[in-house]
Enzyme design. Structure first.
Site, mmCIF file in Angstrom:
data_model
loop_
_atom_site.group_PDB
_atom_site.id
_atom_site.type_symbol
_atom_site.label_atom_id
_atom_site.label_comp_id
_atom_site.label_asym_id
_atom_site.label_seq_id
_atom_site.Cartn_x
_atom_site.Cartn_y
_atom_site.Cartn_z
ATOM 1 N N TYR A 28 0.796 -1.224 0.000
ATOM 2 C CA TYR A 28 0.000 0.000 0.000
ATOM 3 C C TYR A 28 0.836 1.285 0.000
ATOM 4 C CZ TYR A 28 -3.699 -3.275 1.146
ATOM 5 O OH TYR A 28 -4.575 -4.324 1.115
ATOM 6 N N ASN A 79 -13.560 4.498 -1.149
ATOM 7 C CA ASN A 79 -12.649 3.368 -1.143
ATOM 8 C C ASN A 79 -13.237 2.385 -0.135
ATOM 9 O OD1 ASN A 79 -10.684 1.452 -0.818
ATOM 10 N ND2 ASN A 79 -8.979 2.912 -0.843
ATOM 11 N N ASP A 92 -26.411 -1.469 -2.119
ATOM 12 C CA ASP A 92 -27.799 -1.009 -2.096
ATOM 13 C C ASP A 92 -27.898 0.460 -1.687
ATOM 14 O OD1 ASP A 92 -28.737 -3.463 -2.967
ATOM 15 O OD2 ASP A 92 -29.343 -4.141 -0.966
ATOM 16 N N HIS A 105 -9.348 2.562 -5.457
ATOM 17 C CA HIS A 105 -8.546 1.582 -4.725
ATOM 18 C C HIS A 105 -7.080 1.941 -4.897
ATOM 19 C CE1 HIS A 105 -11.931 -1.101 -4.004
ATOM 20 N NE2 HIS A 105 -12.308 -0.807 -5.237
ATOM 21 N N VAL A 106 -6.324 1.905 -3.838
ATOM 22 C CA VAL A 106 -4.899 2.224 -3.881
ATOM 23 C C VAL A 106 -4.164 1.218 -4.765
ATOM 24 C CG1 VAL A 106 -2.799 2.447 -2.489
ATOM 25 C CG2 VAL A 106 -4.971 3.381 -1.640
ATOM 26 N N THR A 107 -4.498 -0.055 -4.628
ATOM 27 C CA THR A 107 -3.859 -1.098 -5.426
ATOM 28 C C THR A 107 -4.761 -1.494 -6.586
ATOM 29 O OG1 THR A 107 -4.808 -2.927 -4.157
ATOM 30 C CG2 THR A 107 -2.687 -2.028 -3.383
ATOM 31 N N ARG A 116 -10.489 -10.621 -4.499
ATOM 32 C CA ARG A 116 -10.551 -9.160 -4.537
ATOM 33 C C ARG A 116 -10.992 -8.607 -5.895
ATOM 34 N NH1 ARG A 116 -7.915 -7.373 0.133
ATOM 35 N NH2 ARG A 116 -6.349 -8.813 0.927
#
Length: 155
Positions: A28, A79, A92, A105-107, A116
């Protein structure tokens, strides 16, 4: 107030993002969530936006914030972290929000473990930014500025 006339973006961060920069820096990086927040406030000033930055490890809290955005007419930069592939309840709430949504998303979640790869949140998002590191938040905020009707999309 319509979403296009409101210059506020709610930035929501899911579980464990409070440990960004400390948890698994080889994955990260070393940028903290506080660093990300400071960068977003600076960019928001430049764009004429207001940013409300929040983090919770609790799914219900995130849902409450999404519902709040619906009432206030804000855009959502989210995120979802560990809730990405598990929370139909967040999906929802996002679908009911009727607000512009950018998922970040960082990655690159598609280069990581298979579990994932699937995102419920993506089913509600207008755009998804993954793998750009903490800079992805800034890209997301710029795109939300466009979605809120205050900037022209780039060609």
């Amino acid at each position: 107030m319509t979403a296009a006339s409101n210059r506020t973006v709610l930035v929501l961060n899911g579980p464990n993002l409070n440990l960004l920069g400390k948890r698994e820096p080889h994955i990260y990086g070393s940028t903290t969530l506080t660093d990300v927040e400071q960068r977003l406030h600076a960019l928001a000033d430049e764009l004429g936006l207001t940013v409300e930055f929040r983090q919770s490890n609790w799914e219900g809290q995130i849902i409450d914030w999404i519902q709040e955005a619906r009432e206030r007419g804000t855009g959502i930069l989210i995120n979802p972290a560990g809730f990405t592939s598990t929370s139909i309840a967040i999906l929802d709430a996002l679908l009911a929000s009727e607000r512009p949504i950018v998922e970040v998303h960082v990655t690159n979640i598609h280069k990581r473990e298979e579990f994932r790869h699937m995102s419920y949140v993506s089913k509600a998002a207008d755009a998804v930014i993954a793998g750009a590191g903490p800079h992805g938040y800034e890209l997301g905020l710029r795109h939300l500025d466009t979605l809120l009707g205050n900037a022209q999309p780039s060609a």
